[in-house]
Design an enzyme around this catalytic site. Sequence first.
Site, PDB file in Angstrom:
ATOM      1  N   LYS A   3     -10.187   2.060  -2.429  1.00  0.00           N
ATOM      2  CA  LYS A   3     -10.779   1.651  -0.860  1.00  0.00           C
ATOM      3  C   LYS A   3     -11.421   2.215  -0.772  1.00  0.00           C
ATOM      4  CE  LYS A   3      -7.608   1.322   3.397  1.00  0.00           C
ATOM      5  NZ  LYS A   3      -6.112   1.967   3.888  1.00  0.00           N
ATOM      6  N   CYS A   6      -5.634  -3.063   2.324  1.00  0.00           N
ATOM      7  CA  CYS A   6      -5.352  -3.052   3.600  1.00  0.00           C
ATOM      8  C   CYS A   6      -6.688  -2.770   4.567  1.00  0.00           C
ATOM      9  CB  CYS A   6      -4.531  -1.656   3.932  1.00  0.00           C
ATOM     10  SG  CYS A   6      -3.692  -1.922   5.901  1.00  0.00           S
ATOM     11  N   GLU A  21       0.547  -1.066  -0.116  1.00  0.00           N
ATOM     12  CA  GLU A  21      -0.253  -0.183   0.275  1.00  0.00           C
ATOM     13  C   GLU A  21       0.922   1.054  -0.050  1.00  0.00           C
ATOM     14  OE1 GLU A  21      -1.936   0.318   3.506  1.00  0.00           O
ATOM     15  OE2 GLU A  21      -3.683   1.420   2.191  1.00  0.00           O
TER      16      GLU A  21
END
Lengths: 293, 293
Positions: free
Chosen positions: B109, B146, B38
Amino acid sequence: MRVALIQQRYHGSKEATTKKTLDLINRVEGVDLVLLQELHQAPYFCQEESTDWFTLAQDFEIDLEFWRWVSEERRIVLVASLFEQRAPGLYHNTAVVFDKGKIAGRYRKMHIPDDPGFYEKFYFTPGDLGFEPIETSVGRLGVLICWDQWFPEAARIMALKGAQILLYPTAIGWFDDDPQEEQRRQLEAWITIQRSHAIANGLPLVAVNRVGFEEDRSGCLKGIRFWGNSFACGPQGELLIQLSTDQEESGVVEIDLDRSREVREIWPFLRDRRIEAYSCLLERYCDGSEKNR
Amino acid sequence: MRVALIQQRYHGSKEATTKKTLDLINRVEGVDLVLLQELHQAPYFCQEESTDWFTLAQDFEIDLEFWRWVSEERRIVLVASLFEQRAPGLYHNTAVVFDKGKIAGRYRKMHIPDDPGFYEKFYFTPGDLGFEPIETSVGRLGVLICWDQWFPEAARIMALKGAQILLYPTAIGWFDDDPQEEQRRQLEAWITIQRSHAIANGLPLVAVNRVGFEEDRSGCLKGIRFWGNSFACGPQGELLIQLSTDQEESGVVEIDLDRSREVREIWPFLRDRRIEAYSCLLERYCDGSEKNR
């Protein structure tokens, strides 16, 4: 809260098996909650499809009264896993929660497996009570059963409805003919996915599985070696206790329900769910094929 | 399919860090898919809230062109994790998939964390592209980022939309002041929950995390020690490769996308989902309070 995990084998009859269950319960001291394995009074009869086994479910009311009495005698909250006759030809795989002599509630297994040796769709109508935590004197119990443990949805809904602990009576095992490596993958997957429900929801979890080899009475398959490994974990998925692969035994674990708040406050997954983007979860498969017939 | 996991530290500048990334990519032979961690060009700047860092996102178009070129040069499918400026004051944490010189798609995300030292809600607008697999020459990639890894919903939706593999660029680490036991629980939870997504969905999964200690420039906290442990697992959650806790390194793993069919046919979880009983999943919390104001 002190929780007892009762892991046992089938002893050839309901009477002998129940006697062993009571022995194991009597050996644990000062416990608040006792979890038994899936269909703990019976062999794992779903290895074959035979109408003979439905007779077991006719004693459901008698079983209820018996386990209610046990919970009263021992002053415990008890999760029993029974074969429920709802009407002739209509049966459920039902967990019943007893709270010191009272029936606190029941859960009818929602996800029903059907694989070689696990022919549950023949016996059990899928549950129609949904995923509802059961209120007891020791907390709100999120009772689910065996195959449910592979579905993150079931654990999540229990958590969203306020369950304080997840409980999984189970009957799962190996085929001896499978290579050791495959057996190891299966056992690890079984533990891993349940620990993940604890993590995703910030809840402790207890799973109780049977042990022992049970042959397939029909002779089609060679039988199942139930792998035990009953365990409990905390709200970070951390293992608190794990029983053996092949021994009849009980385990006692101290579970602190208050730790969930602490863990959830620093791992705030419930805060961040993107519920407006989850509608696909209510579809069978998101390929649009059921709309474009 | 041969997949490369590139696990690295931040080297003080975008140039030095990218040079190291290219070195690591150049060292792996004959790979089809390369996954970076990331925000691999930058320090993990979310340790503080400072508008200074938004300047990084202004180069998004330049970054796109650079990594597109890398994917073309190396003839690979490459998953890069970039800081996207969509408009001044509107930024996303965006993974971009490049397929041998073409942009195959992007994922913004969806789940954004905000914890001490991980102040991402300051920087990143929650994604508005949903959970859509990205079609490439090596398969349909379920790219998540994540914090998404803690949400079974995200993985499930990717699977229901046809993803063939789950990929998680990550930046997660420890605070040195946390006790070792807590650090162990965190790392185990991180691995466990991702393995569970593989299991629940019958899909292989690759997660790449950064390594190295990065101090908190603001001085409020002491900094984060990123724990590496980048790994891949198969559709039963079985570990295929796991990198170190503290070394910059690349790993290569062979992943057989066809094994998913085999695993799903004998572990048919998608067959048995009780979609008519899942509506609670679309609620924040199932206490009825938003209806009874």
